[in-house]
Design an enzyme around this catalytic site. Structure first.
Site: not given
Length: 382
Positions: A255, A265, A162, A100, A276
């Site tokens: 979220e 959070y 991430h 990513q 997963y």
């Protein structure tokens, strides 16, 4: 078992009214033929301005009407106003293109006309992996110049997941940018590292004197909020001074949050998702001292990109949030009331992996997709 488990999540979520709201009946046939698209509050059609993008990520506009689009592989494309073919800017540094990682978000300074600064986040390569890095630069024709590294997150990691990351400015000119926890869950709760956080800086990279953790010598002083998994959507409501963020859950539990100073959070101590593999990450969905999302999606829609609409081209949509959905390939239009989630409609179902939704200076909404890679403009019907 995995298929049965996913089916269970889908059935339960529909019964609960989650992720199944909105009409959801605009399939790719209506989109591909250019037919008018009927939404709940208005009709619109879609202009395809460019195709052939690979992994587009961010989009922003210069005051002269030029549009900049980032490609994760490390390219910034500039589209002249009225032209549908982008030209590559020269001079952006090498990116850590793994998984990513790569070139991520891009935003112009709110006072670009005065200072010429453009901001970007990207995965910067290093000897021990890569890290999400915030830079600013100027443009001279199609050449990047005056590049400055404002913040490089630490520690480096060889993980390919991430990285975050989005950039927003508030009404006072403070800059916020998000980071993911790089696949290491504990990072999100650890104030001694930069991962799984939203950071707040001055526009030149200095740390504001009222950031929440300045009195903690072990904490990273740029941290504004923590306990995040992977925030890939942020939007700021200037009128009400509210920072919204969407973040990826694991399997379930995406979220939508209102981000406030110094708040935790919860990831991974509280979550509405499972791993997963089907394994339980936490038995807790709430805990004292940790914030609740104003909405969550189970199963995951894979939230990415976020717009708080302020224009007047789509009158009934003013004050709505628009979130991209990578996995479920649509745009989620979210109605709010006093900062609370009220209703959701699926737009452009089946369009592709929606990476970003943005508003141009003329008040039109643009959508960036990958698989296929397209640059789309939503135009209200006459």
């Amino acid at each position: 078992m995995k298929i049965l488990s996913q089916l269970r999540y889908t059935i339960v979520s529909c019964l609960l009214g989650m992720s199944c709201t909105g009409n959801g009946h605009h399939g790719t046939d209506a989109i591909s033929t250019g037919n008018p698209i009927t939404a709940e509050d208005l009709n619109f059609h879609m202009d395809t301005l460019h195709t052939g993008l690979e992994n587009p990520w961010g989009i922003t506009w210069l005051p002269d009407g030029r549009m900049l689009v980032t490609e994760r592989k490390g390219e910034i494309l500039v589209f002249e106003k009225g032209h549908h073919n982008g030209e590559k800017l020269s001079g952006f540094p090498e990116v850590y293109e793994r998984g990513q990682g790569g070139l991520l978000d891009i935003q112009v300074h709110p006072h670009y006309s005065e200072n010429g600064w453009i901001y970007a986040t990207y995965a910067k390569p290093g000897k021990e992996g890569g890290s999400t890095t915030l830079v600013r630069f100027r443009l001279s024709d199609h050449q990047i110049s005056d590049m400055e590294i404002l913040y490089q997150t630490m520690p480096l990691s060889t993980s390919g997941v991430h990285f975050g990351s989005r950039i927003v400015f508030d009404e006072a000119g403070y800059l916020y940018f998000s980071t993911g926890e790089r696949g290491t869950k504990a990072n999100a709760q650890d104030l001694t590292n930069d991962m799984g956080k939203i950071h707040r800086l001055h526009d030149d990279g200095r740390v504001p004197s009222d950031n929440p953790f300045l009195d903690n010598p072990a904490a990273k002083p740029s941290i504004w909020s923590y306990g995040h998994r992977n925030v890939q959507g942020m939007a700021y409501d200037r009128e009400n001074r509210i920072l919204y963020a969407t973040e990826h859950g694991p399997r379930g539990g995406d979220e939508l949050n209102i981000i406030e100073k110094g708040k935790n959070y919860g990831w991974p101590i509280i979550t509405y998702g499972i791993d997963y593999s089907g394994a339980i990450i936490s038995e807790l969905t709430e805990k004292e001292g940790m914030e609740q999302p104003i909405h969550y999606w189970t199963p995951s829609i894979a939230t990415c990109g976020l717009l708080y609409y302020t224009g007047d081209r789509y009158t009934n949509w003013r004050g709505n949030l628009f979130s991209g959905a990578l996995a479920l390939t649509h745009v989620a239009r979210i109605e709010l009331s006093n900062g609370k989630y009220r209703h959701e409609e699926k737009l452009l179902s089946g369009i592709g992996r929606v990476r970003q939704v943005a508003q141009d200076p003329d008040g039109f909404i643009w959508v960036l997709t990958e698989g296929p890679g397209m640059l789309l403009k939503l135009v209200p019907a006459e």
